[in-house]
Design a protein around this motif. Structure first.
Motif, PDB file in Angstrom:
ATOM      1  N   LEU A  57     115.775 125.921 121.920  1.00  0.00           N
ATOM      2  CA  LEU A  57     115.030 125.373 123.063  1.00  0.00           C
ATOM      3  C   LEU A  57     113.956 126.343 123.536  1.00  0.00           C
ATOM      4  O   LEU A  57     114.084 127.559 123.367  1.00  0.00           O
ATOM      5  CB  LEU A  57     115.997 125.062 124.200  1.00  0.00           C
ATOM      6  N   GLY A  58     112.916 125.810 124.143  1.00  0.00           N
ATOM      7  CA  GLY A  58     111.869 126.646 124.733  1.00  0.00           C
ATOM      8  C   GLY A  58     110.657 126.842 123.834  1.00  0.00           C
ATOM      9  O   GLY A  58     109.673 127.466 124.230  1.00  0.00           O
ATOM     10  N   SER A 102     112.995 115.530 124.845  1.00  0.00           N
ATOM     11  CA  SER A 102     111.556 115.532 125.129  1.00  0.00           C
ATOM     12  C   SER A 102     111.245 115.775 126.601  1.00  0.00           C
ATOM     13  O   SER A 102     110.189 116.284 126.934  1.00  0.00           O
ATOM     14  CB  SER A 102     110.915 114.227 124.641  1.00  0.00           C
ATOM     15  N   ASP A 103     112.135 115.423 127.497  1.00  0.00           N
ATOM     16  CA  ASP A 103     111.899 115.691 128.925  1.00  0.00           C
ATOM     17  C   ASP A 103     112.594 116.972 129.387  1.00  0.00           C
ATOM     18  O   ASP A 103     112.667 117.237 130.589  1.00  0.00           O
ATOM     19  CB  ASP A 103     112.379 114.516 129.780  1.00  0.00           C
ATOM     20  N   GLY A 104     113.129 117.752 128.476  1.00  0.00           N
ATOM     21  CA  GLY A 104     113.822 118.991 128.827  1.00  0.00           C
ATOM     22  C   GLY A 104     115.333 118.799 128.781  1.00  0.00           C
ATOM     23  O   GLY A 104     115.845 117.697 128.966  1.00  0.00           O
ATOM     24  N   LEU A 105     116.040 119.906 128.554  1.00  0.00           N
ATOM     25  CA  LEU A 105     117.497 119.815 128.438  1.00  0.00           C
ATOM     26  C   LEU A 105     118.134 119.292 129.729  1.00  0.00           C
ATOM     27  O   LEU A 105     119.018 118.424 129.688  1.00  0.00           O
ATOM     28  CB  LEU A 105     118.075 121.199 128.101  1.00  0.00           C
ATOM     29  N   ALA A 106     117.680 119.818 130.869  1.00  0.00           N
ATOM     30  CA  ALA A 106     118.311 119.441 132.139  1.00  0.00           C
ATOM     31  C   ALA A 106     118.213 117.930 132.364  1.00  0.00           C
ATOM     32  O   ALA A 106     119.197 117.257 132.668  1.00  0.00           O
ATOM     33  CB  ALA A 106     117.657 120.188 133.299  1.00  0.00           C
ATOM     34  N   SER A 133     113.479 127.244 128.855  1.00  0.00           N
ATOM     35  CA  SER A 133     114.283 126.579 127.825  1.00  0.00           C
ATOM     36  C   SER A 133     114.997 125.336 128.348  1.00  0.00           C
ATOM     37  O   SER A 133     115.413 124.478 127.573  1.00  0.00           O
ATOM     38  CB  SER A 133     115.337 127.546 127.271  1.00  0.00           C
ATOM     39  N   THR A 134     115.168 125.268 129.650  1.00  0.00           N
ATOM     40  CA  THR A 134     115.988 124.204 130.226  1.00  0.00           C
ATOM     41  C   THR A 134     115.166 123.073 130.821  1.00  0.00           C
ATOM     42  O   THR A 134     115.540 121.907 130.740  1.00  0.00           O
ATOM     43  CB  THR A 134     116.890 124.792 131.337  1.00  0.00           C
ATOM     44  N   TYR A 135     114.033 123.432 131.459  1.00  0.00           N
ATOM     45  CA  TYR A 135     113.312 122.433 132.258  1.00  0.00           C
ATOM     46  C   TYR A 135     111.988 121.984 131.642  1.00  0.00           C
ATOM     47  O   TYR A 135     111.486 120.920 131.963  1.00  0.00           O
ATOM     48  CB  TYR A 135     113.043 122.978 133.660  1.00  0.00           C
ATOM     49  N   VAL A 178     119.940 116.188 121.692  1.00  0.00           N
ATOM     50  CA  VAL A 178     120.992 116.534 122.639  1.00  0.00           C
ATOM     51  C   VAL A 178     122.072 115.471 122.452  1.00  0.00           C
ATOM     52  O   VAL A 178     121.786 114.275 122.580  1.00  0.00           O
ATOM     53  CB  VAL A 178     120.473 116.513 124.089  1.00  0.00           C
ATOM     54  N   CYS A 179     123.281 115.890 122.135  1.00  0.00           N
ATOM     55  CA  CYS A 179     124.310 114.889 121.821  1.00  0.00           C
ATOM     56  C   CYS A 179     125.683 115.361 122.274  1.00  0.00           C
ATOM     57  O   CYS A 179     125.872 116.525 122.624  1.00  0.00           O
ATOM     58  CB  CYS A 179     124.324 114.587 120.325  1.00  0.00           C
TER      59      CYS A 179
END
Lengths: 293, 293
Positions: B145-146, B190-194, B235-237, B245-246
């Motif tokens: 991520l990031g 695509s919209d970030g991990l959070a 990396s998160t937002y 993400v699954c």
């Protein structure tokens, strides 16, 4: 560089491109971007815009002789207004319903100008290309021409309700399916009849002779045109009518016409030469091309 | 109204919408509009733009666990430059090649701003939705991520070559297919991990607990972030990494990870509650949303 020059440049690289829709693995796929400045005159409702944007892509599916499976659209506006968006989606759904396709949503974005990009997907194992016209085949069009030209003039004169109605065409999917196996070449008239005929001639390596008097002109054209010459010009060069332009062997014409739920009119004939004539005079390769103004 | 509010408004009307791609008749279909102001920082080459635009749609196909069939793109620029267009198409073709899909062309338009709309089509009779996560499933991400956040900062500091390289991600189609039948819920980041975790939670009606230390952070992030807190935030937002993400049942995790050609990292766990926590603190539902600025 205008759109056609760019498309020619790419055609060599993309074997799937160069027809109304790309053909891949039993599917036909086509995408169209429309935006306010060039495609939606002042007065066009968002309902009409949704109908027309998705309808333009469904028309390309029709031009391949395919059944229409589904459509998506990306919607971008300066701000996302719930009512406008809802109207757009309703128009998109309703035009899909006319051809038994499913509207399955899309993407949203904010943008400096109202812009849509619609994609339609169809299925056929036996697509009709632009390249199969044979000399002596009859050149045919579905429905009537000049409808969109008349609509644009009606928008200008403030008759927006009638103009919106004219802008909401029924994609000729049913006619396209009916013509599959009969039409030797087919495309839609989105760039105008004249340009369509030139494109069929180029793809099929033939010429055409048109008969001006045979042209099926939409009744709204006579309300906006000053004389017959203008009516002919609006019906031939303006485009965006989304009718089918196809070639049909003369022996098959009567049966094909009788099987169709919409009018099918023979307006000319394919020829051995590469000349493209109307009543004996050269027909200019003129019409609507993005990027040339 | 921001994009998510608009999407919620539409979801009730469009049963096919609300996941990464619409599912219809054995096909998955997804479309994305990207444009210069928000998606292509100064320094982004047209080759990278073509790769990234089409890649974003292929990522949605991957998120459904589908094979990728083909993609199209509409390309609009202030003027149609042959070299720029050729580069864009080459990027689109090359990203398709990484996932064995065919790039089959699209539409051209002139527009006040460089704008693309790409559509990808995949096939599966057994799509993975966002809605199947069960308590105790492991929350997993592919790759790192990031990457895109780092690229945007590198564009700003003039390291455009490295930034372009980072912007050209490989859509996780192969991983998505491998995870089909194992993952209980899946989407892309695509919209970030959070935001992805919040969306999985909402669709699956569960909560999540994340472990900050488990986050697989791309090595480029440490080059642009001032400290660990910034690295975590990027990396998160930030999003647009287009990783998967699954959720995977714990008993299946080792086999799933070993079968994948890319890293699969467990970063947390689904919970019975609807709380979404990271190291015990609430994880904000913050990320990249079009239309909210």
């Amino acid at each position: 560089m205008d759109e056609r020059a760019a498309l020619r440049l790419l055609a060599a690289d993309l074997p799937g491109a160069g027809d109304d829709a790309a053909v891949v693995d039993g599917l036909v796929v086509t995408t169209d971007m429309l935006h306010e400045a060039t495609d939606f005159p002042a007065g066009t409702t968002r309902y009409t815009a949704g109908w027309r944007a998705v309808g333009a892509s469904l028309s390309d599916v029709a031009a391949m002789g395919a059944t229409a499976t589904c459509a998506v659209a990306a919607y971008a506006a300066t701000e996302l207004d719930a009512s406008e968006l809802g109207d757009f989606v309703q128009g998109a759904r309703d035009v899909c319903e006319t051809v038994s396709a499913e509207y399955v949503g899309g993407d949203l974005d904010t943008h400096s100008e109202f812009t849509t990009a619609s994609t339609a997907i169809g299925r056929t194992d036996d697509p009709v290309f632009r390249s199969g016209a044979k000399p002596d085949d009859l050149l045919c069009v579905t429905g009537e021409l000049g409808r969109s030209a008349a609509a644009v003039l009606l928008f200008e004169s403030g008759e927006t309700e009638r103009a919106n109605r004219l802008f909401r065409f029924t994609p000729r999917v049913e006619a396209g399916i009916s013509l599959r196996g009969v039409a030797t070449a087919m495309m839609d008239s989105s760039d105008g009849l004249a340009r369509s005929v030139h494109q069929l001639a180029e793809a099929s390596d033939c010429g055409f002779e048109l008969d001006w008097d045979a042209l099926p002109v939409h009744e709204a054209v006579s309300d906006v045109a000053d004389d017959d010459a203008e009516a002919r010009s609006l019906s031939t060069y303006f485009g965006e009518d989304f009718e089918l332009v196809c070639t049909v062997p003369e022996a098959d014409f009567d049966a094909a016409r009788d099987a169709l739920g919409v009018p099918l009119t023979a307006v000319g004939r394919a020829t051995e030469t590469t000349d493209i004539l109307a009543d004996g005079d050269p027909l200019p390769d003129r019409g609507y091309t993005h990027g040339d103004d």
